[in-house]
Motif scaffolding. Structure first.
Motif, PDB file in Angstrom:
ATOM      1  N   ILE A 236      35.847  19.827  34.592  1.00 38.67           N
ATOM      2  CA  ILE A 236      35.671  19.084  35.809  1.00 38.67           C
ATOM      3  C   ILE A 236      34.831  19.960  36.935  1.00 38.67           C
ATOM      4  CG2 ILE A 236      38.292  18.215  35.575  1.00 38.67           C
ATOM      5  CD1 ILE A 236      39.450  20.484  36.930  1.00 38.67           C
ATOM      6  N   THR A 237      34.512  19.055  37.947  1.00 37.71           N
ATOM      7  CA  THR A 237      33.453  19.607  38.867  1.00 37.71           C
ATOM      8  C   THR A 237      33.991  19.328  40.191  1.00 37.71           C
ATOM      9  OG1 THR A 237      32.333  17.301  39.223  1.00 37.71           O
ATOM     10  CG2 THR A 237      31.721  18.723  37.366  1.00 37.71           C
ATOM     11  N   THR A 238      33.346  20.259  41.201  1.00 38.05           N
ATOM     12  CA  THR A 238      33.398  19.891  42.512  1.00 38.05           C
ATOM     13  C   THR A 238      32.508  18.740  42.920  1.00 38.05           C
ATOM     14  OG1 THR A 238      31.578  21.211  43.142  1.00 38.05           O
ATOM     15  CG2 THR A 238      33.658  22.403  42.926  1.00 38.05           C
ATOM     16  N   ILE A 239      32.592  18.276  44.025  1.00 38.03           N
ATOM     17  CA  ILE A 239      31.781  17.080  44.762  1.00 38.03           C
ATOM     18  C   ILE A 239      30.261  17.435  44.363  1.00 38.03           C
ATOM     19  CG2 ILE A 239      30.722  15.710  46.413  1.00 38.03           C
ATOM     20  CD1 ILE A 239      33.744  15.512  47.313  1.00 38.03           C
ATOM     21  N   SER A 240      29.863  18.696  44.735  1.00 38.48           N
ATOM     22  CA  SER A 240      28.560  19.370  44.617  1.00 38.48           C
ATOM     23  C   SER A 240      28.191  19.683  43.223  1.00 38.48           C
ATOM     24  CB  SER A 240      28.351  20.611  45.351  1.00 38.48           C
ATOM     25  OG  SER A 240      28.664  20.373  46.601  1.00 38.48           O
ATOM     26  N   GLY A 241      29.288  19.736  42.168  1.00 37.61           N
ATOM     27  CA  GLY A 241      28.805  19.785  40.960  1.00 37.61           C
ATOM     28  C   GLY A 241      28.661  18.580  40.252  1.00 37.61           C
ATOM     29  N   LYS A 242      29.044  17.428  40.485  1.00 33.64           N
ATOM     30  CA  LYS A 242      29.198  16.166  39.860  1.00 33.64           C
ATOM     31  C   LYS A 242      27.638  16.063  39.414  1.00 33.64           C
ATOM     32  CE  LYS A 242      29.983  11.388  40.454  1.00 33.64           C
ATOM     33  NZ  LYS A 242      31.046  11.180  39.624  1.00 33.64           N
TER      34      LYS A 242
END
Length: 573
Positions: A257-263
């Motif tokens: 799963i990711t953060t918004i910045s990691g998407k």
């Protein structure tokens, strides 16, 4: 728009005299800078003239606001892995750079901000603007940049530029501010060949590897857990750790799963990918986070939105934290096992130590995929009510149907970031999604789309999502998009309110609404005033037709959508 790659030919001959502005432009080119975004002032003209003399090697991009210049440089850096460069004149130009530098500082994005200043002989006239536009401007930048420096002697210019790029691109990347007094910028600089050929704009400049003992401890934790999860942030994009994240997840058979910045760190159609977690995440990603018996943060601050106000993971859940910034490790989860490292090298070391060992995981990932599909179907594909504003969930579903693997997504701050983060599906990995999560200031989207389009050499369609409130901050940048014929499709969720704030007034302040409603703005008509193609959309079919018409846009477009003011992407426990 592409700049040529011929060897740099200085416009001045050996033995001639060049100005500091000329030399500054030359040094930017030699450090790998393609574009400088800014708004001119009288004191910055020596730099502009230097850029003019190097036509074909570097280009100045005139923006309509200094804030936009910083935001465009930020997005350019995120897309290219090269420090962005912006400029501003003394006083009000400089103060306008505070917001973009703050966003870059909190998002670990290297920027070089070149600001002009009053002449050195007028230092005693600085206070209270006695000298025109003067103020203690460098002090303003101390909390939003890594280093602030004034060029007081032309002989120091080369060393200052070298140091500025080194500081901006090493450790935790971030902005640097270079102040050039008016008299210094116009002063003579004796010609000499520059010996430094380092591409100083590239980042990360140096990569660190983790302590082997910490890697061993992390591996032991992973092998002993039943439900480990990878939570990947923007630092993995900066590092370029796409292969490593995917390899680790597939080796361990665990969810990502990711953060918004990691998407976008992994294709979101992958069997192990479950999208964005946190306040702007989808319910399944958040449920995975809450069920995990081990959380592995990778290139992630483990900040407020990702951890649902620091409540997830719970304090008794083990944490591994891989980050290049030692200050972030253990900040919010003190018991974290540290992996102080570049994301790519850190994961390489961990994968090597793992070898063929695998944990006995107990995740029902197929079940989560089924639940995610059911959630998406219910929220995004419910039949719209004729005559009613479109729901953002359905808008995003329509965009998904028209999205290509080359499209770049740029989001403005607030709810538009949340809608795109939780509902859009990226079928390929890469830096294809950007949102301002450092400071989350409205108005980032449109100028960031300009920087993204230029970084992609105008070969990719850039879709920019913004609410009507946020788009109003930077609507003037439509002119820049039009001037350079950039393929930016601006999708505006137009609901005539500051949605997030109004929702809080409804839920917390007993529906006592104040200062959250606007008169309606017809952005399709506004766009035409800038010479931009536009569409007024009230149905999903109209939206689909508009997106298909802009599949390969020649220049910018605006799609103005009447959207529901009460829907929210915010996840609540």
């Amino acid at each position: 728009m592409m700049l040529n790659d011929k060897p740099l030919m200085d416009p001045l001959k050996k033995g001639a005299i060049m100005r500091v502005g000329d030399k500054l432009a030359e040094l930017l080119v030699q450090n790998g800078v393609e574009y400088v975004y800014g708004v001119p002032g009288g004191q910055t003209l020596p730099l502009y003239d230097g850029i003019r003399k190097l036509e074909g090697k570097i280009r100045h991009i005139l923006m309509r606001d200094e804030r936009s210049a910083g935001f465009a440089a930020d997005a350019y850096a995120r897309m290219t892995g090269r420090a962005g460069v912006c400029d501003a004149t003394v006083g009000p130009g400089a103060t306008n750079l505070v917001s973009p530098l703050a966003e870059a500082y909190c998002s670990s994005i290297p920027l070089i901000a070149i600001v002009s200043d009053i002449a050195r002989a007028w230092e005693h006239r600085r206070m209270k603007g006695n000298a025109s536009q003067a103020l203690e401007q460098l002090d303003i930048f101390k909390t939003v940049s890594k280093w602030q420096v004034t060029v007081t002697d032309p002989k120091a210019l080369e060393n200052i530029i070298d140091t500025a790029f080194r500081i901006a691109t090493t450790g935790k990347p971030g902005p640097v501010v270079i102040s050039v007094p008016d008299d210094v910028a116009s002063s003579d600089f004796p010609y000499r060949e520059t010996t430094n050929t380092l591409q100083g704009a590239l980042f990360p400049r140096f990569r660190t590897s983790p302590d082997p003992n910490d890697v061993t401890r992390a591996v032991e934790l992973l092998l002993g857990s039943k439900k480990p999860v990878l939570v990947v942030g923007g630092g993995a994009h900066i590092s370029g750790a796409y292969t490593q994240v995917k390899t680790l997840a597939e080796t361990l058979k665990i969810p990502v799963i990711t953060t918004i910045s990691g998407k976008g760190i992994i294709e979101e159609t992958h069997a192990l990918a479950f999208g964005v977690t946190g306040s702007f995440g989808n319910p399944m990603a958040n449920e995975i986070m809450m069920q995990a018996d081990l959380v592995f943060f990778i290139g992630c601050k483990a900040g407020q939105l990702t951890t649902l106000n620091y409540r997830v993971p719970k304090k008794d859940v083990p944490v591994i934290h891989l980050d290049a910034d030692p200050e972030e490790i253990g900040r919010n989860f003190a018991h974290s096992i540290p992996l102080l490292s570049d994301a790519r090298l850190g994961l390489d070391a961990l994968i090597k130590t793992l070898g063929n060992k695998k944990p006995d995981v107990a995740w029902d990932l197929a079940g989560f995929k089924t639940k995610h599909q059911q959630w998406y179907q219910e929220k995004a594909r419910s039949a719209p009510v004729p005559g009613q504003p479109l729901k953002p969930q359905a808008i995003m579903d329509t965009v998904n149907q028209c999205l290509t693997d080359k499209d770049v997504i740029v989001c403005d701050a607030s709810l538009s970031s949340g809608w795109a983060a939780s509902y859009l599906t990226l079928n390929t990995a890469g830096r294809r999604f950007m949102a301002p999560r450092g400071l989350a200031g409205l108005g980032w989207g449109a100028p960031a789309a300009i920087g993204a389009a230029m970084a992609a050499k105008e070969n990719n369609r850039v879709i920019c999502f913004a609410g009507d409130g946020g788009f109003s901050y930077s609507v003037q940048e439509l002119e820049v998009m039009c001037r350079f014929k950039l393929p930016v499709v601006n999708v505006i969720l137009n609901n005539d309110v500051l949605g997030w704030i109004k929702h809080v007034q409804r839920d917390v302040y007993q529906k006592n609404y104040i200062s959250t409603d606007f008169c309606h703005v017809d952005f399709a008509t506004v766009a035409k005033g800038f010479g931009v193609r536009s569409y007024s959309v009230q149905t999903l079919e109209e939206l689909k037709q508009a997106l298909e018409s802009e599949k390969s846009p020649k220049g910018p477009a605006v799609i103005d959508i009447i959207s529901d003011p009460w829907e929210s992407p915010i996840f609540r426990m």
